[in-house]
Design a protein around this motif. Structure first.
Motif, PDB file in Angstrom:
ATOM      1  N   LEU A 119       7.236 -24.380  -2.846  1.00 26.55           N
ATOM      2  CA  LEU A 119       8.468 -24.013  -2.247  1.00 26.55           C
ATOM      3  C   LEU A 119       8.233 -23.203  -0.898  1.00 26.55           C
ATOM      4  CD1 LEU A 119       9.105 -21.996  -5.706  1.00 26.55           C
ATOM      5  CD2 LEU A 119       9.984 -24.141  -4.970  1.00 26.55           C
ATOM      6  N   SER A 120       9.668 -23.423  -0.171  1.00 26.97           N
ATOM      7  CA  SER A 120       9.410 -22.745   1.121  1.00 26.97           C
ATOM      8  C   SER A 120      11.012 -22.707   1.501  1.00 26.97           C
ATOM      9  CB  SER A 120       9.037 -23.650   2.135  1.00 26.97           C
ATOM     10  OG  SER A 120       9.529 -24.834   2.416  1.00 26.97           O
ATOM     11  N   GLY A 121      11.326 -21.617   2.208  1.00 24.55           N
ATOM     12  CA  GLY A 121      12.511 -21.216   2.602  1.00 24.55           C
ATOM     13  C   GLY A 121      12.767 -19.649   3.468  1.00 24.55           C
ATOM     14  N   LEU A 122      13.893 -19.573   3.536  1.00 22.47           N
ATOM     15  CA  LEU A 122      14.005 -18.204   4.023  1.00 22.47           C
ATOM     16  C   LEU A 122      13.525 -17.064   3.287  1.00 22.47           C
ATOM     17  CD1 LEU A 122      17.586 -18.578   5.586  1.00 22.47           C
ATOM     18  CD2 LEU A 122      15.556 -18.264   6.931  1.00 22.47           C
ATOM     19  N   SER A 123      13.134 -15.853   3.815  1.00 24.23           N
ATOM     20  CA  SER A 123      12.526 -14.785   3.017  1.00 24.23           C
ATOM     21  C   SER A 123      13.352 -13.353   4.014  1.00 24.23           C
ATOM     22  CB  SER A 123      11.341 -14.559   2.983  1.00 24.23           C
ATOM     23  OG  SER A 123      10.671 -13.459   2.265  1.00 24.23           O
ATOM     24  N   TYR A 124      13.986 -12.591   3.135  1.00 27.14           N
ATOM     25  CA  TYR A 124      14.544 -11.418   3.846  1.00 27.14           C
ATOM     26  C   TYR A 124      14.699 -10.225   2.859  1.00 27.14           C
ATOM     27  CZ  TYR A 124      18.055 -13.616   1.131  1.00 27.14           C
ATOM     28  OH  TYR A 124      18.829 -14.440   0.324  1.00 27.14           O
ATOM     29  N   GLY A 125      14.968  -8.899   3.361  1.00 31.09           N
ATOM     30  CA  GLY A 125      14.582  -7.716   2.467  1.00 31.09           C
ATOM     31  C   GLY A 125      14.881  -6.648   3.117  1.00 31.09           C
ATOM     32  N   ALA A 126      14.853  -5.427   2.428  1.00 31.35           N
ATOM     33  CA  ALA A 126      14.890  -4.172   3.040  1.00 31.35           C
ATOM     34  C   ALA A 126      13.916  -3.275   2.346  1.00 31.35           C
ATOM     35  CB  ALA A 126      16.381  -3.651   2.995  1.00 31.35           C
ATOM     36  N   GLY A 127      13.580  -2.130   3.167  1.00 29.18           N
ATOM     37  CA  GLY A 127      12.554  -1.135   2.352  1.00 29.18           C
ATOM     38  C   GLY A 127      12.754   0.276   2.816  1.00 29.18           C
ATOM     39  N   VAL A 128      12.263   1.262   2.409  1.00 31.90           N
ATOM     40  CA  VAL A 128      12.179   2.511   2.622  1.00 31.90           C
ATOM     41  C   VAL A 128      10.781   3.004   2.610  1.00 31.90           C
ATOM     42  CG1 VAL A 128      13.045   3.522   0.306  1.00 31.90           C
ATOM     43  CG2 VAL A 128      13.309   4.978   2.370  1.00 31.90           C
ATOM     44  N   GLY A 129      10.404   3.990   3.473  1.00 33.51           N
ATOM     45  CA  GLY A 129       9.116   4.496   3.394  1.00 33.51           C
ATOM     46  C   GLY A 129       9.033   5.779   3.553  1.00 33.51           C
ATOM     47  N   PHE A 130       8.043   6.626   3.139  1.00 35.01           N
ATOM     48  CA  PHE A 130       7.795   8.102   3.053  1.00 35.01           C
ATOM     49  C   PHE A 130       6.549   8.368   4.007  1.00 35.01           C
ATOM     50  CE2 PHE A 130      10.860   7.221   0.003  1.00 35.01           C
ATOM     51  CZ  PHE A 130      11.811   7.990   0.272  1.00 35.01           C
ATOM     52  N   PRO A 131       6.312   9.141   4.842  1.00 38.03           N
ATOM     53  CA  PRO A 131       4.871   9.389   5.405  1.00 38.03           C
ATOM     54  C   PRO A 131       4.300  10.136   4.397  1.00 38.03           C
ATOM     55  CG  PRO A 131       6.776   9.999   6.976  1.00 38.03           C
ATOM     56  CD  PRO A 131       7.196   9.762   5.599  1.00 38.03           C
ATOM     57  N   VAL A 132       2.834   9.913   4.299  1.00 36.54           N
ATOM     58  CA  VAL A 132       2.041  10.922   3.258  1.00 36.54           C
ATOM     59  C   VAL A 132       0.817  11.234   4.266  1.00 36.54           C
ATOM     60  CG1 VAL A 132       0.633  10.550   1.416  1.00 36.54           C
ATOM     61  CG2 VAL A 132       2.713   9.329   1.515  1.00 36.54           C
ATOM     62  N   GLY A 133       0.668  12.393   4.731  1.00 40.09           N
ATOM     63  CA  GLY A 133      -0.073  12.673   5.625  1.00 40.09           C
ATOM     64  C   GLY A 133      -0.125  12.193   7.042  1.00 40.09           C
ATOM     65  N   ARG A 134      -0.679  11.946   7.982  1.00 40.60           N
ATOM     66  CA  ARG A 134      -0.696  11.675   9.424  1.00 40.60           C
ATOM     67  C   ARG A 134      -0.403  10.268   9.739  1.00 40.60           C
ATOM     68  NH1 ARG A 134      -1.597  13.701  14.183  1.00 40.60           N
ATOM     69  NH2 ARG A 134      -2.219  12.468  15.885  1.00 40.60           N
ATOM     70  N   ASN A 135      -1.202   9.477   8.868  1.00 45.53           N
ATOM     71  CA  ASN A 135      -1.388   7.969   9.306  1.00 45.53           C
ATOM     72  C   ASN A 135      -0.698   6.773   8.260  1.00 45.53           C
ATOM     73  OD1 ASN A 135      -3.511   9.410  10.815  1.00 45.53           O
ATOM     74  ND2 ASN A 135      -2.848   7.314  12.035  1.00 45.53           N
ATOM     75  N   PHE A 136      -0.583   7.655   6.768  1.00 44.86           N
ATOM     76  CA  PHE A 136       0.084   6.745   5.877  1.00 44.86           C
ATOM     77  C   PHE A 136       1.247   6.619   5.451  1.00 44.86           C
ATOM     78  CE2 PHE A 136      -4.597   7.252   5.042  1.00 44.86           C
ATOM     79  CZ  PHE A 136      -5.253   6.058   4.626  1.00 44.86           C
ATOM     80  N   ASN A 137       1.963   5.563   5.178  1.00 43.83           N
ATOM     81  CA  ASN A 137       3.113   5.472   4.697  1.00 43.83           C
ATOM     82  C   ASN A 137       3.100   5.001   3.181  1.00 43.83           C
ATOM     83  OD1 ASN A 137       5.166   6.383   6.832  1.00 43.83           O
ATOM     84  ND2 ASN A 137       3.519   5.303   7.839  1.00 43.83           N
TER      85      ASN A 137
END
Length: 362
Positions: A119-137
Motif C-alpha cells: 500500500l502507498s499514499g498520502l499520510s497526514y495527522g496532528a499531535g500535541v506534546g509536553f516537555p518532560v525535563g530539559r530535552n524530552f517530549n
C-alpha cells in the motif's frame, strides 16, 4: 472519537504559531501505535488486521514552519512494515507544543503463501506534546498512516511516543532559559495500590481474545443482555518521576487474582498532568497498557492434563483521580481509569479499574 481528537489537534497550532521556545536542531524518538485497517480486504488476508506497532522517528527542525521527519514502524500477526516521510510544522511554548504532519507513506503486509499486500499514499495527522525535563517530549497524536485510494484502503494510527531534542530546551527569541522550571518537590516517587478490575462486554458479545473455555463459562451463566461482567482484584506497583505538575511520567505493573479460568498481569506507561489545590491534587492519566492474560482449565478427569493458554491485549489507557498529600512525602490517591480495551467484528470489551494507592516521594 478519533476524528474529533484529530479536529481538535488541528486547531491547536493556530493559537501558538507566534511563540517558539525550542531552537533548531535534530531529534529522535520511539513510540507505540495502535493501527486500524479500514476498506477493502485483499484475498491474501484471512481477516481484517489490527496491530500494535513499534515506531522509530527522526527529524530536523529548522524553524516553526520548516521541519522534516521520517518514520519507520513494524508489527506482527500478520507482519507489517511501514515507513513515511513528512513535512512537519511545529510550534512550542513553555508548557506544550503542537504539530502537523503531511507526507507520503508506504506499507507492506504479509499475506498468505507469500502474497504480500503493498500500500502507498498520502499520510497526514496532528499531535500535541509536553516537555518532560530539559530535552524530552511526550507526544500524543493521530494520523492517517496510509491513504491508498487505488486499493480502497486506509490505515489510521493512534500513537504515544517520546522524543529527544539534541539541541536542548531554551527560549527561541532571546536565548534565555525557558521558564518551564521544576517544582520544589521534583523527583522520583514510588507507591503501592489495590484495584478492582471489571471486564464489560457489549450486547453483541461474540468470541474474542478470550479462549473457548472462558466463552463456555460465560455462556453457562445465561446472561440475558450480552455477556456477563467479570471482576478481579489486583495489586499494583507504581513508580514515576515528577518534574512539575504538568510534566510527570509514571509506570505501573499489576497482578490480578484468579477467577476460576482467568488471571492476568499488566504494565502501563502514563503521562500524568495535575492541578494542585493546597494539599489536594487532581490529576489525569493518559498512556498505553499491555495486558497479558493466562487461561488455565481444570485438570482432565481421565488424563490429569491441564489445558493452558495465554494472550496479550494492548491498547491506549486513560483515567482521572484525586490525590491527598499527607505531610511532605506521602500521598493517598483514588482513581478510575480505562485499563485496556479491545474491539473486533461483532464485539467490544473494556477492562475498567477503580483503584486506591499510597505513594512516597523521595
Amino acid at each position: 472519537m478519533r476524528a474529533l481528537l484529530t479536529a481538535g489537534l488541528l486547531t491547536l497550532p493556530i493559537t501558538t504559531w507566534a511563540v517558539n521556545t525550542e531552537p533548531a536542531g535534530f531529534y529522535a524518538g520511539v513510540g507505540v501505535s495502535q493501527i486500524d485497517y479500514s476498506g477493502k480486504l485483499p484475498l491474501s488476508l484471512d481477516e481484517k488486521p489490527d496491530w500494535t506497532a513499534l515506531e522509530l522517528s527522526g527529524g530536523y527542525k529548522h524553524s516553526p514552519f520548516v521541519g522534516v521527519e521520517s518514520r519507520l514502524g513494524f508489527a506482527g500477526s500478520p507482519e507489517l512494515l511501514y515507513g513515511g516521510v513528512y513535512y512537519r510544522t511545529e510550534s512550542a511554548n513553555d508548557t506544550a507544543k503542537t504539530y502537523l504532519l503531511l507526507g507520503f507513506a508506504g506499507a507492506s503486509i504479509e499475506g498468505k503463501a507469500g502474497d504480500d499486500v503493498s500500500l502507498s499514499g498520502l499520510s497526514y495527522g496532528a499531535g500535541v506534546g509536553f516537555p518532560v525535563g530539559r530535552n524530552f517530549n511526550l507526544n500524543l497524536e493521530y494520523r492517517m498512516l496510509v491513504d491508498d485510494s487505488d486499493a480502497d484502503v486506509n490505515m489510521g494510527a493512534f500513537a504515544l511516543s517520546m522524543d529527544y531534542r539534541f539541541s536542548g530546551f531554551r527560549a527561541g527569541a532571546s536565548g534565555a532559559q525557558a521558564s518551564f522550571t521544576p517544582a520544589t518537590d521534583a523527583g522520583f516517587y514510588a507507591g503501592l495500590g489495590v484495584a478492582q478490575i471489571e471486564l464489560s462486554e457489549d450486547e453483541s458479545y461474540e468470541e474474542d481474545e478470550f479462549d473457548d473455555e472462558l466463552d463456555e463459562e460465560l455462556d453457562d451463566e445465561d446472561a440475558e443482555d450480552g455477556a456477563p461482567d467479570l471482576k478481579w482484584n489486583a495489586v499494583e506497583l507504581i513508580g514515576g518521576y515528577r518534574y512539575n505538575s504538568l510534566a510527570t511520567v509514571e509506570a505501573r505493573f499489576g497482578v490480578s487474582d484468579k477467577d476460576e479460568l482467568l488471571s492476568f498481569t499488566y504494565a502501563s506507561l502514563y503521562y500524568r498532568p495535575g492541578v494542585e489545590l493546597s494539599n489536594v491534587q487532581l490529576y489525569g492519566l493518559l498512556g498505553y497498557t499491555s495486558v497479558h492474560t493466562k487461561f488455565e482449565d481444570e485438570p482432565d478427569e481421565e488424563t490429569g492434563e491441564v489445558d493452558k493458554e495465554s494472550d496479550t491485549i494492548s491498547s491506549f489507557s486513560y483515567g482521572a483521580g484525586v490525590n491527598l498529600l499527607i505531610g511532605e512525602q506521602f500521598g493517598v490517591g483514588l482513581e478510575y481509569r480505562l485499563l485496556a480495551s479491545d474491539e473486533g467484528d461483532g464485539y467490544s470489551s473494556d477492562l475498567n479499574a477503580l483503584a486506591a494507592n499510597v505513594h512516597y516521594r523521595f
